[in-house]
Motif scaffolding. Structure first.
Motif, mmCIF file in Angstrom:
data_model
loop_
_atom_site.group_PDB
_atom_site.id
_atom_site.type_symbol
_atom_site.label_atom_id
_atom_site.label_comp_id
_atom_site.label_asym_id
_atom_site.label_seq_id
_atom_site.Cartn_x
_atom_site.Cartn_y
_atom_site.Cartn_z
ATOM 1 N N SER A 45 0.807 -1.222 0.000
ATOM 2 C CA SER A 45 0.000 0.000 0.000
ATOM 3 C C SER A 45 0.839 1.269 0.000
ATOM 4 O O SER A 45 0.281 2.377 -0.061
ATOM 5 C CB SER A 45 -0.914 0.022 1.236
ATOM 6 N N ALA A 46 2.136 1.131 0.073
ATOM 7 C CA ALA A 46 3.007 2.311 0.133
ATOM 8 C C ALA A 46 2.754 3.214 -1.066
ATOM 9 O O ALA A 46 2.678 2.763 -2.207
ATOM 10 C CB ALA A 46 4.474 1.878 0.172
ATOM 11 N N GLY A 47 2.604 4.493 -0.784
ATOM 12 C CA GLY A 47 2.384 5.459 -1.849
ATOM 13 C C GLY A 47 0.922 5.751 -2.135
ATOM 14 O O GLY A 47 0.603 6.693 -2.871
ATOM 15 N N ARG A 48 0.033 4.948 -1.603
ATOM 16 C CA ARG A 48 -1.396 5.198 -1.792
ATOM 17 C C ARG A 48 -1.845 6.352 -0.894
ATOM 18 O O ARG A 48 -1.172 6.686 0.077
ATOM 19 C CB ARG A 48 -2.213 3.958 -1.430
ATOM 20 N N PRO A 49 -3.019 6.926 -1.179
ATOM 21 C CA PRO A 49 -3.575 7.915 -0.238
ATOM 22 C C PRO A 49 -3.813 7.259 1.118
ATOM 23 O O PRO A 49 -4.186 6.092 1.201
ATOM 24 C CB PRO A 49 -4.909 8.318 -0.884
ATOM 25 N N LYS A 50 -3.595 8.025 2.174
ATOM 26 C CA LYS A 50 -3.736 7.487 3.526
ATOM 27 C C LYS A 50 -5.182 7.548 4.004
ATOM 28 O O LYS A 50 -5.920 8.484 3.704
ATOM 29 C CB LYS A 50 -2.870 8.279 4.499
ATOM 30 N N PHE A 51 -5.571 6.548 4.756
ATOM 31 C CA PHE A 51 -6.804 6.600 5.547
ATOM 32 C C PHE A 51 -6.427 6.171 6.950
ATOM 33 O O PHE A 51 -5.951 5.048 7.160
ATOM 34 C CB PHE A 51 -7.894 5.680 4.994
ATOM 35 N N ILE A 52 -6.641 7.081 7.918
ATOM 36 C CA ILE A 52 -6.224 6.808 9.293
ATOM 37 C C ILE A 52 -7.438 6.650 10.192
ATOM 38 O O ILE A 52 -8.199 7.589 10.410
ATOM 39 C CB ILE A 52 -5.326 7.937 9.843
ATOM 40 N N LEU A 53 -7.638 5.450 10.682
ATOM 41 C CA LEU A 53 -8.589 5.186 11.759
ATOM 42 C C LEU A 53 -7.760 5.039 13.027
ATOM 43 O O LEU A 53 -6.983 4.100 13.153
ATOM 44 C CB LEU A 53 -9.389 3.918 11.483
ATOM 45 N N HIS A 54 -7.901 5.990 13.917
ATOM 46 C CA HIS A 54 -7.126 5.944 15.165
ATOM 47 C C HIS A 54 -7.899 5.146 16.201
ATOM 48 O O HIS A 54 -9.074 5.427 16.477
ATOM 49 C CB HIS A 54 -6.848 7.360 15.659
ATOM 50 N N ASP A 55 -7.240 4.157 16.762
ATOM 51 C CA ASP A 55 -7.895 3.217 17.664
ATOM 52 C C ASP A 55 -8.069 3.804 19.051
ATOM 53 O O ASP A 55 -7.100 4.230 19.686
ATOM 54 C CB ASP A 55 -7.044 1.945 17.754
ATOM 55 N N GLY A 56 -9.308 3.823 19.518
ATOM 56 C CA GLY A 56 -9.567 4.187 20.904
ATOM 57 C C GLY A 56 -9.159 3.037 21.793
ATOM 58 O O GLY A 56 -9.648 1.918 21.639
ATOM 59 N N PRO A 57 -8.259 3.273 22.747
ATOM 60 C CA PRO A 57 -7.677 2.144 23.482
ATOM 61 C C PRO A 57 -8.634 1.512 24.480
ATOM 62 O O PRO A 57 -9.186 2.206 25.328
ATOM 63 C CB PRO A 57 -6.486 2.785 24.207
ATOM 64 N N PRO A 58 -8.848 0.200 24.384
ATOM 65 C CA PRO A 58 -9.592 -0.481 25.456
ATOM 66 C C PRO A 58 -8.741 -0.506 26.714
ATOM 67 O O PRO A 58 -7.519 -0.340 26.649
ATOM 68 C CB PRO A 58 -9.800 -1.891 24.892
ATOM 69 N N TYR A 59 -9.388 -0.719 27.827
ATOM 70 C CA TYR A 59 -8.670 -0.710 29.097
ATOM 71 C C TYR A 59 -8.032 -2.074 29.345
ATOM 72 O O TYR A 59 -8.668 -3.114 29.136
ATOM 73 C CB TYR A 59 -9.627 -0.347 30.234
ATOM 74 N N ALA A 60 -6.797 -2.045 29.797
ATOM 75 C CA ALA A 60 -6.033 -3.274 29.979
ATOM 76 C C ALA A 60 -6.403 -3.957 31.285
ATOM 77 O O ALA A 60 -5.598 -4.043 32.213
ATOM 78 C CB ALA A 60 -4.527 -2.963 29.932
ATOM 79 N N ASN A 61 -7.631 -4.458 31.323
ATOM 80 C CA ASN A 61 -8.095 -5.111 32.545
ATOM 81 C C ASN A 61 -9.231 -6.061 32.203
ATOM 82 O O ASN A 61 -10.289 -5.625 31.753
ATOM 83 C CB ASN A 61 -8.567 -4.067 33.556
ATOM 84 N N GLY A 62 -9.015 -7.368 32.392
ATOM 85 C CA GLY A 62 -10.075 -8.346 32.184
ATOM 86 C C GLY A 62 -10.151 -8.859 30.762
ATOM 87 O O GLY A 62 -9.525 -8.333 29.841
ATOM 88 N N ASN A 63 -10.944 -9.919 30.590
ATOM 89 C CA ASN A 63 -11.132 -10.510 29.267
ATOM 90 C C ASN A 63 -11.989 -9.597 28.396
ATOM 91 O O ASN A 63 -12.796 -8.821 28.897
ATOM 92 C CB ASN A 63 -11.812 -11.883 29.394
ATOM 93 N N ILE A 64 -11.813 -9.725 27.108
ATOM 94 C CA ILE A 64 -12.666 -8.929 26.220
ATOM 95 C C ILE A 64 -14.097 -9.452 26.296
ATOM 96 O O ILE A 64 -14.336 -10.636 26.531
ATOM 97 C CB ILE A 64 -12.155 -8.947 24.767
ATOM 98 N N HIS A 65 -15.044 -8.553 26.112
ATOM 99 C CA HIS A 65 -16.455 -8.929 26.096
ATOM 100 C C HIS A 65 -17.030 -8.629 24.717
ATOM 101 O O HIS A 65 -16.320 -8.190 23.805
ATOM 102 C CB HIS A 65 -17.224 -8.232 27.212
ATOM 103 N N LEU A 66 -18.323 -8.853 24.582
ATOM 104 C CA LEU A 66 -18.943 -8.724 23.267
ATOM 105 C C LEU A 66 -18.860 -7.288 22.748
ATOM 106 O O LEU A 66 -18.727 -7.064 21.542
ATOM 107 C CB LEU A 66 -20.401 -9.177 23.325
#
Length: 943
Positions: A45-66
């Motif tokens: 993908s190098a050189g293509r137009p960028k699309f940036i989805l910035h990840d909102g960080p989940p909290y580092a505590n416990g198993n993931i849920h639905l």
């Protein structure tokens, strides 16, 4: 009887009918990991137009849920669809690592009193352990991202970057220290952010309390009376008796009308509109002797009902008439509006009575109640009011009240010395943060649109942002305060940078072990080192600074702004909110161009999921049984703009929909057996009319699919693709072409024309489902014919081999739409006849269609090939006027007569034809099959 099976072009593929996803997907994940799939996508993908989805960080505590699964799958669908669309769309996952929940977990596990350094060490270790577990579960969902190099707010570089972000806001003039009521949890021992507050029912003591007037003459004048003949009292109503000892004023609305009511032995002052209901509540009778407006009561002094001090009347527009007496008792340390009102009347910070300590206990020297917790003191305060004859009523009520989201215990507002980001503090450029944030909202796109007024309202009405916490596990506020003046060091910004450089090497521990003299030298004795930590919403809210332009620079063409932030609807008061404020404070604009909001998961009855109700759906169990693609398809096929219903039954229905898409794909692959696109692909102008229509329908749908992905309408994608598989393909095209595909000569133009259409459809369909059914798409792609394929479907963009019917097409789209309508109507009549046992299989049936002139002209163009479209052994046309006794259909202008064919059945094609046995050498075959097996092959013109 000769077995002609070997002469047929029967479908064949290694692509299995059963997905067996739970078993097959982990093998694909390993293959992707072994080939370095994500990094290869980045290289491609190098050189293509960028699309940036910035990840909102989940909290580092416990198993993931639905909820985590929904969030991450939506992000993954977008990233993959943008890659298909020709963008360079990296995905850097992140984690929120500091804060009270982790510190609390460590304290519960190891006990309190370990010391701050040891607590931080264990917290860092615990967060890392949680990240690893969550990361594996996210990867299992088929999420492609930089999992080997995620961002973590506890990484030294990010901790340092966050401190630098604070410096930028200090430099901008937004940060100040002040005393203000904040949400306070006694169990946490700390201020809470708005997002850490939830509401639940609570039982409280509701009391009406009288305050005796001290300025009797002024009160008489305010009501237009010469004098008062008996004592006068202002009446307040409250559900927090414990705040009465801290009362310092009473508030009335300047425009409301207030009444002085004679109750026999005294006057009571009440809002005129509420006077009657209040007297009824008190069990009193009285007469209104005078009225006045609230503004006339300003500054009139009343006596505190317990202590020897005054409680003056202040004006405040927040006073309402929905409950109480229309007069609000004001304890500025324990109410935001009270605080604002008292401060507006010149009350200094050191004049505010702050009687409750951090643990919820009154200060020791408070008369009558010192050393008591406020909850234990409630009945004692009430008893003291009764003893002083200042209690009018007392009853217990149940009402919605704020609680800590961790401890589920009641909160209070409590004035504490904290660090704030000022919403209305004029910054160095003359603007206010509120103004900048509201302007930024107008420049932001919202999906769905209701997110805009929601966030706007929150910003318009929010108080100053309290960014300080009193915890061990958090990024420090590295300030030095002058011991005499309480002011920040004159060189604060430069000092913060020196601290950031140390944190970059050693983490936040560098600040806590720092001796002030190392930075301040001889000045150290004049300054106190601040020990507060930053609110965790500041951690995640500044990731646009310390991640996008720090640890993981994303090089967006449009500057330091992500194209998209995507989170749950609670983040309008969380990450969306804090990111907006920090972005506007640092850069003058939001750190995002678009916000996408999804709803919460509920069960099929709309109930919130909980273990006690037994209605939870655990993502790990779904992937272990049905497979990740089923979970991903459920996410895509659900309207995420509201609550997202899920249950085992709903997931099973999703699996049924999946099977339709999989089986359609399998049919396409099976009938491409032996097809080589290099040698067998037929040019569009040489293809049969029906095949050209099928490719045209695919091309038109691809444009709809692309548009739906671009607008984040994944439900539309699912419905469009599923409908295409069921209707245009399964219910029409694939049904019709089976005869031609199976019975014509293997290398004939008529069969290759059909296979060419199937090839184009399969190529396109595979890409359409790639963002959603990632594992299945990869599996289909591997089974597609051709030697020029790439190593993975994820290296592809939208399929470009499709074409549309031109405007001059003899058999245009409208023609085939009308044919499809005829076939659908005839099919229903055939089904009814079969259920009535009048006919058996459709190929054992002959049909006569009685049609009006418009339908006649269409069907006649197909000639003898009409029977192939209807999948009957014979199809005749007659005028509608001759339709006596014919069956009605759902289509106007069409009636049908059905009859079982009396002709022999061809053992090869199963058509009942008069010419079966016409060739003596082949008595079991019709002429068409003889030609296809032993001759040059039949000719088809249309279908």
């Amino acid at each position: 009887m000769t077995d002609y099976k070997a002469t047929l072009n029967l479908p064949d593929t290694e692509f299995p009918m059963r997905g067996n996803l739970a078993k097959r997907e982990p093998d694909m994940l390993k293959a992707w990991q072994d080939m370095g799939l994500y990094q290869k996508i980045r290289e491609m993908s190098a050189g293509r137009p960028k699309f940036i989805l910035h990840d909102g960080p989940p909290y580092a505590n416990g198993n993931i849920h639905l909820g985590h699964a929904v969030n991450k799958v939506l992000k993954d669908i977008i990233i993959k669809s943008k890659t298909l669309d020709g963008f360079d769309a990296p995905y850097v996952p992140g984690w929120d690592c500091h804060g009270l929940p982790i510190e609390h977990k460590v304290e519960v596990t190891y006990g309190k009193g370990m010391g701050a350094d040891k607590t931080r060490e264990l917290c860092r270790s615990y967060a890392q352990e949680q990240i690893e577990g969550q990361k594996n579960d996210f990867i299992r969902l088929g999420l492609l991202g930089d999992w080997d190099n995620p961002y973590k707010t506890m990484d030294f570089a990010n901790e340092a970057g966050e401190i630098r972000a604070l410096a930028k806001m200090v430099e901008g003039g937004y940060v100040f220290k002040g005393l203000k009521p904040v949400n306070w949890c006694f169990d946490c021992g700390s201020a809470l952010a708005e997002a850490e507050v939830e509401y639940a029912d609570k039982k409280s003591s509701a009391i009406d309390v009288t305050f005796e007037c001290k300025d009797v003459d002024k009160l008489a004048t305010a009501f237009g009376l010469a004098s008062l003949e008996k004592p006068a009292f202002s009446v307040i109503w409250t559900t927090t008796p414990w705040t009465i000892p801290a009362n310092q004023a009473m508030n009335v609305h300047p425009e409301f009308e207030y009444a002085l009511v004679d109750t026999g032995d005294r006057y009571l002052m009440l809002a005129a509109e509420l006077a009657e209901s209040c007297l009824e509540r008190y069990g009193l009778e009285g007469q209104i002797v005078a009225k006045t407006v609230g503004s006339a009561l300003e500054h009139i002094a009343f006596k505190h009902p317990i202590y020897d001090r005054e409680s003056p009347i202040y004006l405040a527009e927040y006073v309402a008439l929905d409950a109480g007496t229309g007069i609000v008792h004001s304890s500025p340390a324990y109410g935001v509006e009270d605080f604002v009102a008292c401060r507006s009347y010149g009350m200094e910070f050191d004049q505010i009575l702050n009687l409750v300590k951090a643990d919820g206990v009154y200060v020791d020297d408070l008369e009558y109640f010192g050393g008591l917790s406020i909850w234990d003191a409630n009945p004692k305060v009430i008893e003291k009011l009764r003893e002083n004859e200042r209690l009018l009523t007392h009853k217990t009520i149940k009402h919605s009240y704020m609680h800590c989201w961790r401890h589920k215990t009641p909160l209070i507002y409590r004035a504490t010395a904290q660090w704030f980001v000022g919403m209305d503090k004029q910054a160095n450029d003359g603007s206010t943060l509120r103004e900048s944030a509201l302007a930024a909202i107008e420049q932001t796109q919202f999906v769905p649109g209701w997110g805009k007024p929601r966030l706007h309202s929150m910003i318009a009405n929010r108080p100053d942002w309290c960014i300080s916490r009193q915890r061990n596990w958090g990024v420090p506020i590295p300030f030095f305060l002058n011991k005499e003046t309480g002011e920040l060091h004159h060189n604060t910004v430069a000092l913060i940078e020196q601290v950031a450089q140390r944190v970059e090497k050693e983490g936040i521990e560098a600040w806590f072990k720092l001796d002030a003299a190392e930075l301040l030298g001889d000045e150290a004795g004049q300054y106190d080192k601040v020990t507060d930590t930053l609110d965790v919403w500041f951690d995640s809210g500044t990731t646009h600074w310390h991640v996008m332009r720090g640890s993981h620079p994303m090089g967006h063409d449009q500057g330091p702004r992500a194209d998209l932030y995507l989170e749950g609807s609670d983040q309008h008061r969380g990450w969306f909110h804090s990111s907006l404020l920090t972005g506007c404070a640092i850069d003058g604009h939001a750190p995002y161009k678009e916000l996408l909001t999804h709803g919460f998961t509920v069960d099929e009855k709309g109930y919130k999921m909980s273990k006690s109700l037994g209605n939870t759906v655990v993502p790990q169990e779904v992937t272990d049984t049905l497979g990740a693609d089923i979970l991903r398809l459920w996410v895509a096929s659900t309207d995420y703009s509201g609550e997202m219903a899920v249950s085992k039954q709903i997931l099973q229905r999703t699996a049924d929909s999946y099977r339709r898409i999989r089986n359609t794909s399998r049919f396409l692959l099976a009938n491409l057996n032996g097809f080589d696109p290099v040698t067998d692909l037929v040019a569009p102008e040489d293809m049969l009319a029906l095949d050209r229509w099928a490719v045209d329908a695919t091309a038109r749908l691809q444009e709809k699919v692309k548009e739906s992905y671009a607008n984040y309408r994944f439900l539309d994608v699912f419905q469009q693709v599923h409908h295409f598989c069921v209707q245009e393909l399964g219910g029409f095209y694939l049904d019709i072409i089976k005869d031609r595909q199976y019975t014509t000569k293997a290398d004939s133009l008529v069969r290759h024309s059909c296979q060419t259409a199937l090839y184009h459809i399969a190529q396109a369909l595979t890409r359409w489902i790639t963002p959603i059914l990632s594992f299945t798409a990869e599996e289909i792609y591997a089974a597609l014919p051709g030697q020029d394929k790439k190593d993975s479907v994820f290296f592809e963009t939208w399929y470009e081999g499709l074409f549309e019917l031109g405007a001059d097409a003899v058999f245009d789209r409208e023609f085939w739409e009308r044919i499809l309508a005829v076939k659908s109507a005839v099919n229903k009549v055939l089904e009814e006849a079969r259920s009535e046992k009048l006919v058996k299989a459709s190929l054992s049936t002959e049909v006569t269609l009685y049609v009006d002139d418009s339908i006649m002209s269409d069907l006649a163009r197909l000639g003898d090939e009409l029977r192939f479209v209807l999948i009957t052994s014979e199809a005749a046309l007659k005028p509608l006027s001759e339709a006596d006794g014919a069956r009605d259909t759902e289509l106007d202008g069409l009636k049908v007569v059905l009859q079982t064919s009396e002709h022999a059945k061809c053992e090869r094609c199963w058509h009942h034809r008069a010419d079966v046995g016409a060739h003596v050498e082949y008595p079991e075959l019709c002429n068409r099959c003889v030609d296809n097996v032993y001759g040059e092959g039949e000719t088809r013109l249309f279908a």
